[in-house]
Design a protein around this motif. Structure first.
Motif, PDB file in Angstrom:
ATOM      1  N   ARG A  70       0.779  -1.006   0.050  1.00  0.00           N
ATOM      2  CA  ARG A  70      -0.039   0.027  -0.012  1.00  0.00           C
ATOM      3  C   ARG A  70       0.654   1.211  -0.022  1.00  0.00           C
ATOM      4  NH1 ARG A  70      -5.073   1.431   4.611  1.00  0.00           N
ATOM      5  NH2 ARG A  70      -5.479   3.379   3.532  1.00  0.00           N
ATOM      6  N   ASP A  71       1.864   1.138   0.699  1.00  0.00           N
ATOM      7  CA  ASP A  71       2.870   2.271   0.741  1.00  0.00           C
ATOM      8  C   ASP A  71       3.386   2.680  -0.729  1.00  0.00           C
ATOM      9  OD1 ASP A  71       2.629   2.559   3.553  1.00  0.00           O
ATOM     10  OD2 ASP A  71       4.521   1.405   3.722  1.00  0.00           O
ATOM     11  N   HIS A  72       3.691   1.759  -1.357  1.00  0.00           N
ATOM     12  CA  HIS A  72       4.106   1.995  -2.796  1.00  0.00           C
ATOM     13  C   HIS A  72       3.144   2.526  -3.787  1.00  0.00           C
ATOM     14  CE1 HIS A  72       8.194   0.209  -2.508  1.00  0.00           C
ATOM     15  NE2 HIS A  72       7.919  -0.882  -1.762  1.00  0.00           N
ATOM     16  N   LEU A  73       1.876   1.843  -3.534  1.00  0.00           N
ATOM     17  CA  LEU A  73       0.931   2.586  -4.476  1.00  0.00           C
ATOM     18  C   LEU A  73       0.669   4.075  -3.961  1.00  0.00           C
ATOM     19  CD1 LEU A  73      -1.586  -0.431  -4.536  1.00  0.00           C
ATOM     20  CD2 LEU A  73       0.180   0.295  -6.333  1.00  0.00           C
ATOM     21  N   SER A  74       0.541   4.262  -2.634  1.00  0.00           N
ATOM     22  CA  SER A  74       0.275   5.628  -2.154  1.00  0.00           C
ATOM     23  C   SER A  74       1.333   6.602  -2.565  1.00  0.00           C
ATOM     24  CB  SER A  74       0.433   5.548  -0.706  1.00  0.00           C
ATOM     25  OG  SER A  74       0.103   6.952  -0.167  1.00  0.00           O
ATOM     26  N   ASP A  75       2.630   6.280  -2.628  1.00  0.00           N
ATOM     27  CA  ASP A  75       3.965   6.902  -3.231  1.00  0.00           C
ATOM     28  C   ASP A  75       3.562   7.110  -4.744  1.00  0.00           C
ATOM     29  OD1 ASP A  75       5.037   6.807  -0.477  1.00  0.00           O
ATOM     30  OD2 ASP A  75       6.357   5.346  -0.961  1.00  0.00           O
ATOM     31  N   GLY A  76       3.219   6.234  -5.417  1.00  0.00           N
ATOM     32  CA  GLY A  76       3.002   6.564  -6.758  1.00  0.00           C
ATOM     33  C   GLY A  76       1.887   7.547  -7.158  1.00  0.00           C
ATOM     34  N   ALA A  77       0.773   7.352  -6.318  1.00  0.00           N
ATOM     35  CA  ALA A  77      -0.141   8.224  -6.437  1.00  0.00           C
ATOM     36  C   ALA A  77       0.232   9.677  -6.277  1.00  0.00           C
ATOM     37  CB  ALA A  77      -1.422   7.681  -5.817  1.00  0.00           C
ATOM     38  N   PHE A  78       1.045   9.660  -5.088  1.00  0.00           N
ATOM     39  CA  PHE A  78       1.330  10.998  -4.656  1.00  0.00           C
ATOM     40  C   PHE A  78       2.282  11.603  -5.515  1.00  0.00           C
ATOM     41  CE2 PHE A  78       4.718  13.940  -2.771  1.00  0.00           C
ATOM     42  CZ  PHE A  78       3.821  14.787  -2.402  1.00  0.00           C
ATOM     43  N   VAL A 125       6.074   3.092 -12.041  1.00  0.00           N
ATOM     44  CA  VAL A 125       6.752   3.575 -10.926  1.00  0.00           C
ATOM     45  C   VAL A 125       6.406   2.738  -9.625  1.00  0.00           C
ATOM     46  CG1 VAL A 125       7.259   5.579  -9.261  1.00  0.00           C
ATOM     47  CG2 VAL A 125       7.372   5.746 -11.814  1.00  0.00           C
ATOM     48  N   ALA A 126       5.113   2.308  -9.478  1.00  0.00           N
ATOM     49  CA  ALA A 126       4.467   2.075  -8.269  1.00  0.00           C
ATOM     50  C   ALA A 126       4.189   0.588  -8.277  1.00  0.00           C
ATOM     51  CB  ALA A 126       3.156   2.754  -7.999  1.00  0.00           C
ATOM     52  N   VAL A 127       3.567   0.099  -9.145  1.00  0.00           N
ATOM     53  CA  VAL A 127       3.071  -1.294  -9.280  1.00  0.00           C
ATOM     54  C   VAL A 127       4.131  -2.491  -9.316  1.00  0.00           C
ATOM     55  CG1 VAL A 127       1.618  -3.223 -10.577  1.00  0.00           C
ATOM     56  CG2 VAL A 127       0.931  -0.398 -10.602  1.00  0.00           C
ATOM     57  N   PRO A 128       5.333  -2.374  -9.827  1.00  0.00           N
ATOM     58  CA  PRO A 128       6.248  -3.516  -9.466  1.00  0.00           C
ATOM     59  C   PRO A 128       6.718  -3.732  -8.273  1.00  0.00           C
ATOM     60  CG  PRO A 128       6.811  -2.245 -11.528  1.00  0.00           C
ATOM     61  CD  PRO A 128       5.524  -1.442 -10.954  1.00  0.00           C
ATOM     62  N   ASN A 129       6.996  -2.620  -7.752  1.00  0.00           N
ATOM     63  CA  ASN A 129       7.427  -2.630  -6.340  1.00  0.00           C
ATOM     64  C   ASN A 129       6.269  -2.959  -5.250  1.00  0.00           C
ATOM     65  OD1 ASN A 129      10.215  -2.024  -6.721  1.00  0.00           O
ATOM     66  ND2 ASN A 129       9.680   0.201  -6.375  1.00  0.00           N
ATOM     67  N   ALA A 130       5.146  -2.654  -5.565  1.00  0.00           N
ATOM     68  CA  ALA A 130       4.040  -2.868  -4.844  1.00  0.00           C
ATOM     69  C   ALA A 130       3.657  -4.336  -4.896  1.00  0.00           C
ATOM     70  CB  ALA A 130       2.696  -2.325  -5.210  1.00  0.00           C
ATOM     71  N   LEU A 131       3.690  -4.995  -6.053  1.00  0.00           N
ATOM     72  CA  LEU A 131       3.757  -6.466  -6.259  1.00  0.00           C
ATOM     73  C   LEU A 131       4.946  -7.278  -5.691  1.00  0.00           C
ATOM     74  CD1 LEU A 131       2.562  -6.673  -9.889  1.00  0.00           C
ATOM     75  CD2 LEU A 131       1.220  -7.226  -8.073  1.00  0.00           C
ATOM     76  N   ARG A 132       5.880  -6.829  -5.374  1.00  0.00           N
ATOM     77  CA  ARG A 132       6.975  -7.654  -4.754  1.00  0.00           C
ATOM     78  C   ARG A 132       6.705  -7.330  -3.267  1.00  0.00           C
ATOM     79  NH1 ARG A 132      11.607  -9.507  -7.096  1.00  0.00           N
ATOM     80  NH2 ARG A 132      12.726  -9.254  -5.095  1.00  0.00           N
ATOM     81  N   ALA A 133       6.281  -6.246  -2.932  1.00  0.00           N
ATOM     82  CA  ALA A 133       6.034  -6.250  -1.412  1.00  0.00           C
ATOM     83  C   ALA A 133       4.910  -7.113  -0.983  1.00  0.00           C
ATOM     84  CB  ALA A 133       5.616  -4.747  -1.062  1.00  0.00           C
TER      85      ALA A 133
END
Length: 343
Positions: A77-85, A128-136
């Motif tokens: 969720r943090d990765h997705l939030s960072d990407g949205a920000f 930017v956000a989705v690949p790291n979010a999927l790994r996390a």
């Protein structure tokens, strides 16, 4: 005295952030440390210990929360939030530059410009956000496919800029887009709501004091033993960056232990996430994904510069001047940042 604590606070906040404990979450802990320091009258390092040890004690009191964070200290969720920000923040200079380019408070809308701009923002978020979010989230095999989706969105954006009609069908308030962008930035950075009890985690209280223990296991561990071990390997590789071969070996050792005990893995290891974290903490070597290596980072920035330059040229040929001006400003900023990082 105050200057000494401010330096200690800066180092402590940095150490806490490295463990995924953000600014707002850390603030009450820092305030409590400030109170203890002022009452002691001693040097902050003597009264409170080193900032690194302080952060480690706080993290030790939140084992479930730490097990839900990857090696970057972030949850999916943090990765997705960072990407949205990042996308929302980008909307601020885009709105300001659009007002300057059009000499007014409105942005003209065309099918080509509107669809192309929206698809460009979506492609940026996806890459930017989705690949790291999927790994996390413990889904490392799906992560590379996010780049495929992002590339498809880039092609779709270029197609929209060049192939859709460029006739003006309306306009939108630039002030409105600016307000929306700033509002989203605020929503994505505001402090999280405190727990119903209002209690703060006590670093000295141990794992039982972790207020996130229930939420960290929101998704129940797999009931099937084979699925449980597959999930263990996925967490080791995706969330904790353990090399795949080593992760397979660790899973094999866990299988052998469970087989020897005659119990189910859920009985031997009540929390799959925390067990994965414990195994990963014992590994001296980590292997981050290819897109987080320095070479990939440089290649990605160069690719972004090239794509942005192409879209600026497309916007100029299509008389979408506000997009051309905004893209040129972003291109110059990215080029300057790339040069600074290279030096």
């Amino acid at each position: 005295m105050t200057a000494g604590f401010e330096r200690w606070e800066l180092l402590a906040r940095t150490a806490l952030d490295d463990r995924g404990i953000g600014y707002h979450e850390a603030t009450p802990l820092i305030e409590q440390a400030r109170s203890d320091y002022e009452q002691s009258g001693a040097d902050p390092w003597e009264a409170l210990g080193s900032p690194t040890d302080f952060a480690a004690d706080v993290a030790a009191g939140q084992p479930a929360a730490q097990a839900s964070r990857d090696t970057q200290g972030k949850t999916a969720r943090d990765h997705l939030s960072d990407g949205a920000f990042g996308c929302a923040f980008l909307g601020v200079p885009v709105s300001l530059l659009a007002m300057w380019a059009n000499r007014g408070l409105t942005i003209p809308l065309t099918p080509a410009g509107t669809a192309g701009t929206l698809l460009s923002f979506l492609s940026l978020f996806t890459v930017v956000a989705v690949p790291n979010a999927l790994r996390a989230a413990g889904r490392p095999r799906l992560a590379p496919w996010a780049f495929v989706a992002g590339g498809a969105l880039v092609v779709a954006a270029a197609t929209a800029f060049t192939g859709l009609p460029k006739d003006r069908f309306g306009e939108i308030s630039a002030l409105g887009t600016l307000v929306v962008s700033l509002g989203l930035c605020w929503l994505l950075t505001r402090p999280a709501k405190p727990s119903k009890s209002g209690a703060l985690p006590d670093p000295a209280a141990g794992p039982a004091a972790d207020p996130t223990a229930s939420t960290a296991r929101r998704d129940a561990d797999p009931a099937d033993p084979d699925a449980w071990f597959r999930r263990l390997r996925a967490l080791l590789v995706g969330r904790f960056d353990v090399p795949p071969a080593r992760a397979a070996a660790l899973v094999g050792e866990a299988r052998a232990h469970v087989a020897a005990s005659g119990a189910r893995p859920q009985d031997e290891f009540p929390s799959l996430q925390q067990y994965a974290k414990e195994l990963a903490d014992g590994e001296p070597r980590r292997q981050p994904p290819w897109w987080r290596t320095p070479a990939a980072s440089r290649a990605g920035r160069i690719g972004m510069l090239v794509l942005l330059a192409v879209q600026v040229v497309i916007a100029v040929t299509g008389d979408d001047w506000w997009i051309a001006v905004t893209g040129t400003a972003l291109l110059l900023w990215l080029a300057t940042d790339f040069k600074r990082r290279a030096n």
